[in-house]
Design a protein around this motif. Structure first.
Motif, short mmCIF file in Angstrom:
data_model
loop_
_atom_site.label_atom_id
_atom_site.label_comp_id
_atom_site.label_asym_id
_atom_site.label_seq_id
_atom_site.Cartn_x
_atom_site.Cartn_y
_atom_site.Cartn_z
N MET A 11 40.39 42.92 -37.03
CA MET A 11 39.50 41.87 -37.51
C MET A 11 38.08 42.17 -37.07
N TYR A 12 37.15 42.00 -37.93
CA TYR A 12 35.75 42.22 -37.58
C TYR A 12 35.11 40.90 -37.15
N ARG A 13 33.98 41.01 -36.47
CA ARG A 13 33.21 39.84 -36.04
C ARG A 13 31.76 40.06 -36.39
N LEU A 14 31.11 39.03 -36.86
CA LEU A 14 29.70 39.08 -37.22
C LEU A 14 28.96 38.04 -36.39
N VAL A 15 27.82 38.45 -35.83
CA VAL A 15 27.01 37.55 -35.02
C VAL A 15 25.56 37.65 -35.46
N GLU A 44 29.98 37.50 -27.50
CA GLU A 44 30.21 36.91 -28.82
C GLU A 44 31.11 37.79 -29.70
N LEU A 45 30.88 39.10 -29.63
CA LEU A 45 31.59 40.03 -30.51
C LEU A 45 32.97 40.44 -29.99
N GLN A 46 33.14 40.48 -28.67
CA GLN A 46 34.40 40.86 -28.03
C GLN A 46 34.94 42.22 -28.51
N PRO A 47 34.12 43.29 -28.47
CA PRO A 47 34.63 44.59 -28.89
C PRO A 47 35.61 45.16 -27.88
N ASP A 48 36.49 46.02 -28.34
CA ASP A 48 37.50 46.63 -27.47
C ASP A 48 36.99 47.86 -26.73
N ARG A 49 36.16 48.68 -27.36
CA ARG A 49 35.84 49.99 -26.82
C ARG A 49 34.40 50.21 -26.41
N MET A 50 33.56 49.22 -26.60
CA MET A 50 32.15 49.37 -26.23
C MET A 50 31.65 48.07 -25.62
N ARG A 51 30.49 48.14 -24.96
CA ARG A 51 29.91 46.95 -24.33
C ARG A 51 28.45 46.82 -24.78
N PRO A 52 28.20 46.05 -25.87
CA PRO A 52 26.83 45.92 -26.37
C PRO A 52 26.10 44.73 -25.73
N SER A 53 24.81 44.92 -25.52
CA SER A 53 23.92 43.86 -25.02
C SER A 53 22.54 44.09 -25.60
N ILE A 54 21.78 43.03 -25.71
CA ILE A 54 20.37 43.16 -26.08
C ILE A 54 19.56 42.66 -24.89
N TRP A 55 18.62 43.48 -24.43
CA TRP A 55 17.78 43.15 -23.29
C TRP A 55 16.37 42.86 -23.78
N HIS A 56 15.78 41.79 -23.28
CA HIS A 56 14.40 41.44 -23.62
C HIS A 56 13.54 41.66 -22.39
N TYR A 57 12.54 42.54 -22.54
CA TYR A 57 11.63 42.88 -21.46
C TYR A 57 10.25 42.32 -21.75
N GLU A 58 9.67 41.64 -20.79
CA GLU A 58 8.27 41.28 -20.86
C GLU A 58 7.47 42.52 -20.49
N VAL A 61 33.94 48.66 -19.99
CA VAL A 61 34.42 48.30 -18.65
C VAL A 61 33.48 47.25 -18.08
N ALA A 62 33.94 46.54 -17.07
CA ALA A 62 33.06 45.59 -16.39
C ALA A 62 31.84 46.35 -15.90
N ASP A 63 30.75 45.64 -15.65
CA ASP A 63 29.50 46.27 -15.23
C ASP A 63 29.79 47.32 -14.17
N ASP A 64 29.56 48.59 -14.51
CA ASP A 64 29.86 49.68 -13.59
C ASP A 64 28.61 50.38 -13.09
N ALA A 65 27.50 49.64 -13.06
CA ALA A 65 26.25 50.21 -12.58
C ALA A 65 26.35 50.53 -11.09
N ILE A 66 25.78 51.65 -10.72
CA ILE A 66 25.68 52.07 -9.33
C ILE A 66 24.20 52.10 -8.98
N VAL A 67 23.82 51.39 -7.93
CA VAL A 67 22.43 51.26 -7.54
C VAL A 67 22.27 51.82 -6.13
N GLU A 68 21.26 52.68 -5.93
CA GLU A 68 20.95 53.13 -4.58
C GLU A 68 20.16 52.03 -3.90
N ASP A 69 20.43 51.77 -2.66
CA ASP A 69 19.72 50.73 -1.94
C ASP A 69 18.22 50.97 -1.98
#
Length: 126
Positions: free
Chosen positions: A1-5, A28-42, A113-121
């Motif tokens: 099933m597809y989803r449109l947002v 909103e989209l709940q994809p199985d194999r990817m993790r999409p996001s839109i980021w807004h930068y000032e 996958v859940a947020d898998d970011a690695i950040v150096e202190d």
């Protein structure tokens, strides 16, 4: 099933200790194999210098201009991205996006996958 947002109907989220705001289209989209996001930068906003544990990331500039710092081994490049530019960064490469002007970026990570970011202190680029 597809989803449109319609991204105009997705409520943005301001995340604690993160400059860009998030438009969580993946929720909103709940994809199985990817993790999409839109980021807004000032203008002048930047994300944390980071890399991913597993996710390869695709960035598409929807509007605006950003400088993307990508570091791999001992090399560091700054890539200027403008409207409709597309960049793929492998998981092991350190990266940071900084807005030259107000900007919106579609970021797609895969696998989903859940947020898998690695950040150096306290590691940031200038």
């Amino acid at each position: 099933m597809y989803r449109l947002v319609d991204i105009g109907g997705v409520e943005p989220r301001d995340l604690e200790d993160v400059d860009p705001s998030l438009l969580p289209i993946g929720l909103e989209l709940q994809p199985d194999r990817m993790r999409p996001s839109i980021w807004h930068y000032e203008r002048g906003a930047k994300n944390t210098f980071h890399r991913q544990a597993e996710q390869e990331e695709l960035y598409v500039v929807l509007e605006g201009t950003l400088d993307v710092t990508v570091e791999r081994e001992d090399e560091r490049d700054v890539v200027r991205m403008t409207n409709h530019d597309v960049l793929v960064v492998p998981p092991e490469s350190w990266r940071q996006l900084k807005a030259v002007e107000e900007s919106r970026v579609l970021a797609v990570g895969a696998p989903n996958v859940a947020d898998d970011a690695i950040v150096e202190d306290d590691t940031t680029t200038e």
